[in-house]
Scaffold this motif. Structure first.
Motif, PDB file in Angstrom:
ATOM      1  N   ILE A 222       0.743  -1.291  -0.030  1.00 48.24           N
ATOM      2  CA  ILE A 222       0.039   0.181  -0.024  1.00 48.24           C
ATOM      3  C   ILE A 222       0.763   1.247  -0.035  1.00 48.24           C
ATOM      4  CG2 ILE A 222      -1.712   1.253   1.130  1.00 48.24           C
ATOM      5  CD1 ILE A 222      -2.653  -1.308   2.446  1.00 48.24           C
ATOM      6  N   PHE A 223       1.810   1.298   0.917  1.00 46.63           N
ATOM      7  CA  PHE A 223       2.936   2.314   0.818  1.00 46.63           C
ATOM      8  C   PHE A 223       3.408   2.686  -0.465  1.00 46.63           C
ATOM      9  CE2 PHE A 223       7.126   3.578   1.436  1.00 46.63           C
ATOM     10  CZ  PHE A 223       6.968   4.842   2.004  1.00 46.63           C
ATOM     11  N   GLY A 224       3.941   1.670  -1.358  1.00 51.47           N
ATOM     12  CA  GLY A 224       4.371   1.779  -2.700  1.00 51.47           C
ATOM     13  C   GLY A 224       3.407   2.247  -3.646  1.00 51.47           C
ATOM     14  N   GLN A 225       2.055   1.964  -3.342  1.00 46.87           N
ATOM     15  CA  GLN A 225       0.995   2.242  -4.272  1.00 46.87           C
ATOM     16  C   GLN A 225       0.720   3.979  -4.204  1.00 46.87           C
ATOM     17  OE1 GLN A 225      -1.864  -0.582  -3.257  1.00 46.87           O
ATOM     18  NE2 GLN A 225      -1.485  -1.724  -5.105  1.00 46.87           N
ATOM     19  N   VAL A 226       0.531   4.165  -2.970  1.00 49.10           N
ATOM     20  CA  VAL A 226       0.257   5.520  -2.586  1.00 49.10           C
ATOM     21  C   VAL A 226       1.401   6.593  -2.796  1.00 49.10           C
ATOM     22  CG1 VAL A 226      -1.819   5.098  -1.143  1.00 49.10           C
ATOM     23  CG2 VAL A 226       0.468   5.427  -0.183  1.00 49.10           C
ATOM     24  N   MET A 227       2.441   6.173  -2.594  1.00 49.23           N
ATOM     25  CA  MET A 227       3.803   6.955  -2.827  1.00 49.23           C
ATOM     26  C   MET A 227       3.955   7.436  -4.051  1.00 49.23           C
ATOM     27  SD  MET A 227       6.121   8.063  -0.714  1.00 49.23           S
ATOM     28  CE  MET A 227       7.794   8.731  -0.512  1.00 49.23           C
ATOM     29  N   LYS A 228       3.388   6.335  -5.152  1.00 45.10           N
ATOM     30  CA  LYS A 228       3.652   6.842  -6.789  1.00 45.10           C
ATOM     31  C   LYS A 228       2.815   7.998  -6.882  1.00 45.10           C
ATOM     32  CE  LYS A 228       5.112   2.302  -8.172  1.00 45.10           C
ATOM     33  NZ  LYS A 228       4.470   0.909  -8.933  1.00 45.10           N
ATOM     34  N   VAL A 229       1.568   7.981  -6.242  1.00 42.88           N
ATOM     35  CA  VAL A 229       0.531   8.856  -6.560  1.00 42.88           C
ATOM     36  C   VAL A 229       0.683  10.289  -5.785  1.00 42.88           C
ATOM     37  CG1 VAL A 229      -2.088   9.437  -6.587  1.00 42.88           C
ATOM     38  CG2 VAL A 229      -1.032   7.122  -7.002  1.00 42.88           C
ATOM     39  N   ILE A 230       0.863  10.142  -4.569  1.00 45.62           N
ATOM     40  CA  ILE A 230       1.076  11.434  -3.518  1.00 45.62           C
ATOM     41  C   ILE A 230       1.994  11.409  -2.612  1.00 45.62           C
ATOM     42  CG2 ILE A 230      -1.519  12.087  -3.768  1.00 45.62           C
ATOM     43  CD1 ILE A 230      -2.074  10.287  -1.015  1.00 45.62           C
TER      44      ILE A 230
ATOM     45  N   GLU B  41       4.141  13.709  -1.552  1.00 46.49           N
ATOM     46  CA  GLU B  41       4.268  14.615  -0.766  1.00 46.49           C
ATOM     47  C   GLU B  41       3.248  14.630   0.430  1.00 46.49           C
ATOM     48  OE1 GLU B  41       0.669  15.166  -3.406  1.00 46.49           O
ATOM     49  OE2 GLU B  41       2.670  14.688  -3.580  1.00 46.49           O
ATOM     50  N   ALA B  42       2.168  13.831   0.312  1.00 50.47           N
ATOM     51  CA  ALA B  42       1.184  13.552   1.599  1.00 50.47           C
ATOM     52  C   ALA B  42       1.666  12.507   2.295  1.00 50.47           C
ATOM     53  CB  ALA B  42      -0.097  13.401   1.153  1.00 50.47           C
ATOM     54  N   VAL B  43       2.492  11.400   1.503  1.00 48.56           N
ATOM     55  CA  VAL B  43       2.933  10.192   2.562  1.00 48.56           C
ATOM     56  C   VAL B  43       3.955  10.648   3.240  1.00 48.56           C
ATOM     57  CG1 VAL B  43       3.873   7.844   1.983  1.00 48.56           C
ATOM     58  CG2 VAL B  43       2.151   8.808   0.598  1.00 48.56           C
ATOM     59  N   ARG B  44       4.907  11.277   2.595  1.00 47.30           N
ATOM     60  CA  ARG B  44       5.933  12.028   3.372  1.00 47.30           C
ATOM     61  C   ARG B  44       7.107  11.000   3.819  1.00 47.30           C
ATOM     62  NH1 ARG B  44       3.189  15.511   8.217  1.00 47.30           N
ATOM     63  NH2 ARG B  44       1.509  16.396   7.153  1.00 47.30           N
ATOM     64  N   SER B  45       6.763   9.849   4.756  1.00 41.06           N
ATOM     65  CA  SER B  45       7.868   8.964   4.898  1.00 41.06           C
ATOM     66  C   SER B  45       7.134   7.551   5.472  1.00 41.06           C
ATOM     67  CB  SER B  45       8.552   9.302   6.122  1.00 41.06           C
ATOM     68  OG  SER B  45       8.016   9.418   7.173  1.00 41.06           O
ATOM     69  N   TRP B  46       7.814   6.401   5.557  1.00 39.35           N
ATOM     70  CA  TRP B  46       7.502   5.416   6.103  1.00 39.35           C
ATOM     71  C   TRP B  46       6.935   5.394   7.510  1.00 39.35           C
ATOM     72  CZ3 TRP B  46       5.416   0.902   5.181  1.00 39.35           C
ATOM     73  CH2 TRP B  46       5.503  -0.244   6.023  1.00 39.35           C
ATOM     74  N   GLU B  47       7.630   6.111   8.230  1.00 44.41           N
ATOM     75  CA  GLU B  47       7.137   6.386   9.526  1.00 44.41           C
ATOM     76  C   GLU B  47       5.762   7.126   9.769  1.00 44.41           C
ATOM     77  OE1 GLU B  47       8.364   4.762  12.479  1.00 44.41           O
ATOM     78  OE2 GLU B  47       9.913   3.750  10.969  1.00 44.41           O
ATOM     79  N   HIS B  48       5.709   8.283   9.123  1.00 46.12           N
ATOM     80  CA  HIS B  48       4.323   8.967   8.918  1.00 46.12           C
ATOM     81  C   HIS B  48       3.403   8.108   8.370  1.00 46.12           C
ATOM     82  CE1 HIS B  48       1.562  12.266   8.385  1.00 46.12           C
ATOM     83  NE2 HIS B  48       1.446  11.982   7.402  1.00 46.12           N
ATOM     84  N   PHE B  49       3.645   7.279   7.341  1.00 47.15           N
ATOM     85  CA  PHE B  49       2.718   6.324   6.859  1.00 47.15           C
ATOM     86  C   PHE B  49       2.194   5.238   7.812  1.00 47.15           C
ATOM     87  CE2 PHE B  49       1.781   2.246   4.898  1.00 47.15           C
ATOM     88  CZ  PHE B  49       0.811   2.616   3.957  1.00 47.15           C
ATOM     89  N   LYS B  50       2.960   4.659   8.467  1.00 50.07           N
ATOM     90  CA  LYS B  50       2.636   3.635   9.601  1.00 50.07           C
ATOM     91  C   LYS B  50       1.559   4.619  10.445  1.00 50.07           C
ATOM     92  CE  LYS B  50       6.438   2.033  11.124  1.00 50.07           C
ATOM     93  NZ  LYS B  50       7.418   1.273  11.935  1.00 50.07           N
ATOM     94  N   GLU B  51       1.769   5.589  11.036  1.00 50.43           N
ATOM     95  CA  GLU B  51       0.875   6.337  12.173  1.00 50.43           C
ATOM     96  C   GLU B  51      -0.304   6.418  11.541  1.00 50.43           C
ATOM     97  OE1 GLU B  51       1.156   7.322  15.020  1.00 50.43           O
ATOM     98  OE2 GLU B  51       3.373   6.730  15.237  1.00 50.43           O
ATOM     99  N   VAL B  52      -0.465   7.040  10.298  1.00 51.44           N
ATOM    100  CA  VAL B  52      -1.804   7.051   9.625  1.00 51.44           C
ATOM    101  C   VAL B  52      -2.375   5.746   9.273  1.00 51.44           C
ATOM    102  CG1 VAL B  52      -3.099   8.224   7.840  1.00 51.44           C
ATOM    103  CG2 VAL B  52      -0.993   9.303   8.604  1.00 51.44           C
ATOM    104  N   TYR B  53      -1.709   4.823   8.674  1.00 50.19           N
ATOM    105  CA  TYR B  53      -2.156   3.512   8.326  1.00 50.19           C
ATOM    106  C   TYR B  53      -2.666   2.644   9.493  1.00 50.19           C
ATOM    107  CZ  TYR B  53      -1.757  -1.244   6.521  1.00 50.19           C
ATOM    108  OH  TYR B  53      -1.824  -2.472   5.872  1.00 50.19           O
ATOM    109  N   GLY B  54      -1.849   2.750  10.541  1.00 49.60           N
ATOM    110  CA  GLY B  54      -2.323   2.071  11.748  1.00 49.60           C
ATOM    111  C   GLY B  54      -3.457   2.696  12.341  1.00 49.60           C
ATOM    112  N   ARG B  55      -3.680   3.931  12.614  1.00 52.76           N
ATOM    113  CA  ARG B  55      -4.931   4.320  12.955  1.00 52.76           C
ATOM    114  C   ARG B  55      -6.212   4.133  12.074  1.00 52.76           C
ATOM    115  NH1 ARG B  55      -1.221   8.833  14.427  1.00 52.76           N
ATOM    116  NH2 ARG B  55      -1.571   9.195  16.621  1.00 52.76           N
TER     117      ARG B  55
END
Length: 250
Positions: free
Chosen positions: A59-67, A69-83
């Protein structure tokens, strides 16, 4: 490009964009309360998401290709994804057909129990929480829904909750106090934790005892007056009753 993403990735992308635009302190008021629940209040358990998690990385790879600037980093992604994973609801239609997933800030405050006192139903996008018991003073933190199917065995339920929600269920069914799933008055949480102790019960009780409770664990009863508990102290004169002041035989 977002149209081509799978459902979970598309939801994740929309959520990342909202967080990027509004931040994590955007919230909504809770009913029956003056409190506000914000996105930052939601548990993420991001520390439980492994860096080699195949599904998360996909999922990280898919959204990273599209947005990116909003994904920022793996750590930020995990915080939002986990919630999203921990707090979202599976939305169903009139005939219980699964329509998708949605995240509701206020209803996400409801905790789990295998003896739920409420249930969640959907009218389109609108979520409705229906109580199964009579309520006088409404406290949302004392209203419980079930996060999973409560039909399977205790071991199966606890395993699933641990795997997907990262907690050990200590509800009345899981600790063996109730055999069915009809809601009733809650059991004392301290006693519930004691019941599932794998080690010494004495140690478990002593660890949770506070104040007078701890004094009682090291007490004897006074034979001279009304049988009040007397705390045992290392005194050469012996133990003395704090009420009648007489020495007490140990």
């Amino acid at each position: 490009e977002m149209v081509d993403l799978p459902d979970i990735s598309r939801i994740m992308a929309r959520l990342l964009l909202k967080v990027d635009k509004w931040g994590q302190d955007q919230g909504e008021k809770l009913p029956f309360s003056q409190e506000e629940r914000r996105f930052s209040d939601l548990l993420s358990h991001s520390d439980k998401i492994e860096d080699n998690d195949d599904y998360g990385n996909k999922i990280f790879g898919q959204v990273m290709k599209v947005i990116p600037e909003a994904v920022r980093s793996w750590e930020h992604f995990k915080e939002v994804y986990g919630r999203l994973l921990i707090n979202s609801f599976e939305v169903s239609g009139d005939n219980d057909e699964k329509l998708g997933w949605a995240l509701y800030l206020a209803p996400s405050i409801l905790d789990h129990s295998c003896v739920p006192s409420a249930e969640v139903v959907f009218h389109g996008k609108r979520i409705v929480v229906k109580s199964k018991v009579n309520l006088i003073n409404i406290d949302l933190r004392k209203i419980f829904i079930s996060y999973i199917d409560i039909g399977p065995s205790t071991a199966q339920r606890r395993e699933k909750l641990k795997k997907y929600y990262h907690f050990d269920c200590l509800c009345q069914r899981c600790v063996g106090i109730k055999l069915g799933w009809v809601a009733s008055e809650p059991f004392n949480q301290n006693l519930t934790e004691v019941l599932v102790q794998k080690e010494s019960l004495v140690v478990a009780i002593e660890e949770r005892a506070r104040g007078k409770e701890r004094d009682y664990l090291n007490s004897i009863r006074c034979q001279k007056c009304s049988g009040r508990p007397v705390q045992i102290k290392t005194d050469p004169k012996g133990s003395r009753c704090t009420f009648c002041k007489e020495n007490v035989d140990e």
